[in-house]
Design an enzyme around this catalytic site. Structure first.
Site, short mmCIF file in Angstrom:
data_model
loop_
_atom_site.label_atom_id
_atom_site.label_comp_id
_atom_site.label_asym_id
_atom_site.label_seq_id
_atom_site.Cartn_x
_atom_site.Cartn_y
_atom_site.Cartn_z
N TRP A 1 1.46 -6.67 -3.37
CA TRP A 1 1.22 -6.05 -2.05
C TRP A 1 1.82 -4.82 -1.88
CZ3 TRP A 1 -2.96 -8.29 -1.48
CH2 TRP A 1 -3.38 -9.70 -1.82
N ASP B 1 5.33 -4.36 5.79
CA ASP B 1 4.32 -5.70 5.86
C ASP B 1 5.06 -6.76 6.02
OD1 ASP B 1 2.24 -7.10 5.17
OD2 ASP B 1 1.68 -6.16 3.56
N LYS C 1 -1.17 -16.58 7.93
CA LYS C 1 0.04 -17.36 7.27
C LYS C 1 0.79 -18.05 8.07
CE LYS C 1 -0.41 -13.95 3.43
NZ LYS C 1 -1.22 -14.90 2.77
#
Length: 358
Positions: free
Chosen positions: A102, A169, A193
């Protein structure tokens, strides 16, 4: 009612109490005679849901007053592009700390819009650790990091101090522990999540950043557009924000982020102890000082044994234990809504499987 032990990496588990409350309100929300999904986003009943979600986030995370809380769409992937569009200045660089896929995606998108540099990386060691040591840049637009790495099972244990604005992030560990929001200029996270179902992306951004953002980009992609309109510039993902508000209420009822952090540590400890005490039957991917409390990644001694483990786990009522396709192995994602009992059951299964196959 039988519930699966849900260890999926995302979309992930949602607290049962939240699902049950949403079920009870699904057809008639607060006497409106409509579902939340049917309410106008300009109506007072929805406005109360919207503002309640933002207020709870501020309270639970202790977000300072000089920060905006935005509800956007497009997941973290859109943020990879929006951030450099808004904040990467001409002739300047965005600096990246690389700890997984990511981070790579965020850096790649920024590179299409301007200059980027990698100031630290653990790629040479298959991203088994967090690269905490780096030369702090004095010039540039911002420093970007990924707080938790779902694929590799690594997590920042202590965040760095940087001279430039720090952007994170936090898609896979937001609100799983207490953090000092004031250390960051911008935090972003997809909800799917720890915060609820997919569809809404939370952005926490310092107002000073908005004042210095680039002009001349489409209105829908400017953070200031959404800030000025209370995240109602266009139709927001109303049901996802409603679910987010219910999850935040659940967190509050659980005792807040400190209580949730303690529970998450206990869950992770159960599984890591099982790995560490297996004599090498199970081997963790992440180095111990970088282990994630959200994603426990591990392998068995060969591919056939791994396949047998995953097959038997499904038969025992566990879901989502397969590792990411890029590295294989196994992964237990133990986000906030995964109960302690599920981790206890998994640890017991791991011990039984080892005894049977060793």
């Amino acid at each position: 009612m039988k519930r699966t032990y849900n260890f999926n990496a995302g979309p992930a588990a949602i607290p049962l109490a939240v699902l049950e409350k949403a079920q009870s309100e699904l057809v008639d929300f607060n006497g409106t005679g409509m579902s939340v999904m049917e309410l106008s986003h300009r109506s007072k009943p929805y406005e109360e849901v919207h503002n309640r979600a933002a207020s709870l986030m501020r309270e639970l995370m202790e977000i300072p007053e000089d920060y905006e809380v935005l509800f956007l769409q497009g997941g973290a992937s859109l943020q990879f592009a929006m951030i450099p569009m808004n904040f990467l200045k001409d002739g300047s660089s965005a600096h990246f700390i690389m700890s997984g896929v990511w981070s790579e995606k965020a850096q790649s998108e920024a590179g299409k819009l301007g200059s980027t540099t990698i100031i630290a990386t653990s790629k040479e060691d298959r991203y088994t650790y967090i690269p905490e040591s780096f030369e702090d840049p004095e010039e540039g637009s911002y420093v970007h990091l990924t707080s938790n790495n779902t694929i590799y099972g690594t997590q920042w244990q202590k965040f760095p101090s940087t001279k430039l604005p720090l952007i994170a992030d936090m898609s896979s560990d937001i609100m799983s522990r207490e953090i000092d929001v004031s250390r960051f200029s911008l935090i972003y996270a997809g909800a799917q999540k720890n915060l609820g179902p997919s569809g809404v992306t939370v952005v926490i951004v310092k107002k000073e950043m908005l004042e210095n953002a680039n002009e001349g980009i489409p209105a829908i992609l400017k953070y200031s557009t959404h800030s000025k309109q209370n995240s109602l510039y266009n139709t927001p993902p109303t049901f996802a924000i409603y679910m987010l508000s219910l999850v935040l209420e659940w967190m509050q009822d659980k005792g807040g982020l400190k209580a949730i952090e303690d529970l998450n540590k206990n869950k992770a400890s159960l599984l890591y102890s099982c790995i560490d005490q297996s004599g090498g039957f199970y081997k963790g991917h992440a180095k111990k000082d970088s282990r994630s409390a959200m994603n426990v990644t591990f392998t068995l001694k060969d591919e056939n044994l791994t396949k047998a483990f995953l097959k038997e786990s499904i038969e025992k009522g566990f879901s989502g234990l397969g590792g990411h396709r890029s590295i294989g192995g196994c992964r237990a994602s133990i986000y906030n809504a995964v109960p302690l009992e599920a981790c206890e059951a998994l640890a017991e299964f791991m011990a039984e499987f080892q005894k049977k196959h060793e």
